[in-house]
Design an enzyme around this catalytic site. Structure first.
Site, PDB file in Angstrom:
ATOM      1  N   GLU A 235      73.744  43.561  35.801  1.00 48.06           N
ATOM      2  CA  GLU A 235      74.960  44.384  35.885  1.00 48.06           C
ATOM      3  C   GLU A 235      75.634  44.239  34.537  1.00 48.06           C
ATOM      4  O   GLU A 235      76.217  43.199  34.226  1.00 48.06           O
ATOM      5  CB  GLU A 235      75.861  43.902  37.027  1.00 48.06           C
ATOM      6  CG  GLU A 235      76.967  44.886  37.374  1.00 48.06           C
ATOM      7  CD  GLU A 235      78.252  44.657  36.592  1.00 48.06           C
ATOM      8  OE1 GLU A 235      78.427  45.333  35.544  1.00 48.06           O
ATOM      9  OE2 GLU A 235      79.064  43.831  37.000  1.00 48.06           O
TER      10      GLU A 235
ATOM     11  N   CYS B 296      84.220  46.055  33.924  1.00 49.41           N
ATOM     12  CA  CYS B 296      83.074  46.905  33.605  1.00 49.41           C
ATOM     13  C   CYS B 296      83.252  48.309  34.180  1.00 49.41           C
ATOM     14  O   CYS B 296      82.836  49.295  33.577  1.00 49.41           O
ATOM     15  CB  CYS B 296      81.791  46.287  34.146  1.00 49.41           C
ATOM     16  SG  CYS B 296      81.347  44.724  33.380  1.00 49.41           S
TER      17      CYS B 296
END
Length: 454
Positions: free
Chosen positions: A228, A262
């Site tokens: 990720e 993010c």
């Protein structure tokens, strides 16, 4: 590699931790391997009960955990409490869904039977960042504990206090020795751990650069990995959107966790009919943020996690402006105490500008104006990243149509992106691969074994 906790608001060094020696790493891996073997004969239901206990412990220590995050990386208390609550919900979700590990029937040939069984794999190495010091870890830990995979953690150095405290929460929940171990290790030791035959998976959340390195190490050793990585998420405002809702959500989605997320709404793509109203709105909201101590309940924007983070973000903004970006909201590093960065909004960013394809990890937003839905999709997909996004429009069918064309792992309609235990999370392109949370996160590091009957 240092494991030093420095208060982002005061600059005071609070804690220092010693890097583990190789003997300590071997001891941790030995205990983890023993846990893996022992749990093969222990019911999933037994581990589910201990996950429930873990959730209870987390809630009981919510204030302590939130306070530690504020001191380690500057997370506001209200955000820290929310993160701890998400961790508790993750543990409860997997505790309540142990049936996801029930064998699944298959047929083949002329009605012959087979069963797909789910089994543990071995040790999973979790390499996690500082911006969500608890939930990033628990997203890996909770499903793997349910399966029976032990997890060893290498956390970011600046949140070493959070890593140490989380391990104490696991111990308080009565988990078995070897189930979870936080290790303060060097880069060289990380490589050694990944190469160890007992390690069967690597889960990383971090930068694109670090992801490439760790994925390479995992691939070299034929170890499965999930990544990720970064994101430059779009926040789309169609011409039929509720503009006031979009302004409020766009502000919150970009400035949450001081923009260090993010899945922050980093690129606003707004259709021309509502562009003026939207821009005027975010100019007002971005300029009105109250900066202060993350331990002060009235603070709206806390300092960035480190001095270096602020300096690097400032450089990105200056380079973007030097290449033609127009400033809609002026900001940047704030002189004085704390790693404060006043929010910035940029526009007129072209593909020739380095900023066009970069991720800004802090309170900096970009505005793009699109002629129509097709232009929205083209702009959104012209990115190296594909993690999450949002589409705002009153016509839900139309908004869904646009959302379906976006090249990204998640899209939220008329609400900002967020984490929910029931929903899979992960990206495509340079945002990584694999999924966390939900049933998909449970199966990432599971041996999906087919048993075939004659």
């Amino acid at each position: 590699m240092g494991y030093t906790v420095t208060n982002p608001y005061t600059g005071e060094t609070l804690k220092q931790f010693t890097t583990a020696d190789d003997a300590a790493v071997e001891e941790a891996l030995t205990q983890a391997a023993q846990f893996y073997q022992q749990q093969k004969s222990i019911s999933v239901a037994s581990r589910a009960k201990k996950l429930q206990r873990f959730a209870k412990i987390l809630r009981e220590h919510k204030e302590e955990l939130a306070h530690e995050a504020a001191l380690n990386m500057g997370k506001r208390l209200i955000e820290g409490r929310g993160e701890v609550e998400l961790c508790a919900q993750l543990a409860e979700y997997y505790a309540a869904h142990l049936d996801l590990l029930d064998a699944k029937p298959y047929t083949y040939g002329t009605g012959k039977k087979a069963l797909l069984e789910y089994h543990s794999l071995g040790i999973i190495m979790s390499i996690e960042p500082w911006n969500f010091p608890y939930s990033q870890v628990v997203r890996v830990l909770a499903p793997n504990y349910l399966i029976g995979n032990p997890v060893v953690l290498k956390h970011a150095g600046i949140v070493a206090g959070c890593a140490d405290l989380l391990e104490k929460m696991v111990q308080a929940a009565g988990w078995e020795a070897g189930a979870f171990k936080n290790l303060f290790v060097s880069h060289a030791q990380v490589a050694q751990i990944i190469a160890d035959q007992r390690v069967q998976g690597v889960a990383l959340t971090g930068s694109e650069e670090v992801g490439s390195t760790i994925a390479g190490a995992a691939g070299k050793n034929l170890v499965k990995s999930t990544m990720e990585l970064g994101g430059s998420d779009v926040f789309v405002i169609l011409n039929d959107a509720d503009v006031q809702l979009a302004i409020a959500d766009a502000t919150a989605a970009r400035l949450r966790n001081s923009g260090q997320v993010c899945t922050s709404a980093k690129r606003y793509i707004v259709e021309k009919e509502v562009a003026a109203a939207f821009i005027a709105g975010i100019q007002k909201t971005f300029s009105a943020q109250k900066m202060g101590d993350p331990l002060d309940e009235t603070t709206e924007l806390a300092p960035l996690s480190s001095h270096n983070a602020a300096v690097e973000l400032q450089k990105q903004v200056e380079i973007a402006i030097a290449h033609g970006a127009k400033v809609l909201v002026a900001g940047g590093i704030v002189a004085g105490q704390g790693n404060f960065f006043k929010p910035v909004v940029l526009t007129d960013i072209t593909p020739a500008n380095p900023a066009y394809y970069q991720e800004f990890f802090g309170p900096v937003a970009q505005v793009f104006i699109a002629e129509n839905d097709a232009a929205v999709v083209a702009l959104a997909n012209d990115s190296h990243y594909g993690l999450a996004g949002a589409v705002y429009g009153k016509d839900e069918v139309r908004a869904h149509r646009v959302a379906s064309q976006l090249e990204t792992g998640q899209v939220f309609i008329n609400r900002p992106s967020g984490a929910h235990p029931e929903l899979p999370f992960g990206g495509i392109k340079h945002s990584g691969y694999g999924r966390e949370m939900s049933d998909l996160g449970l199966y990432e590091f599971t041996n999906q074994k087919i048993i075939v009957f004659k």
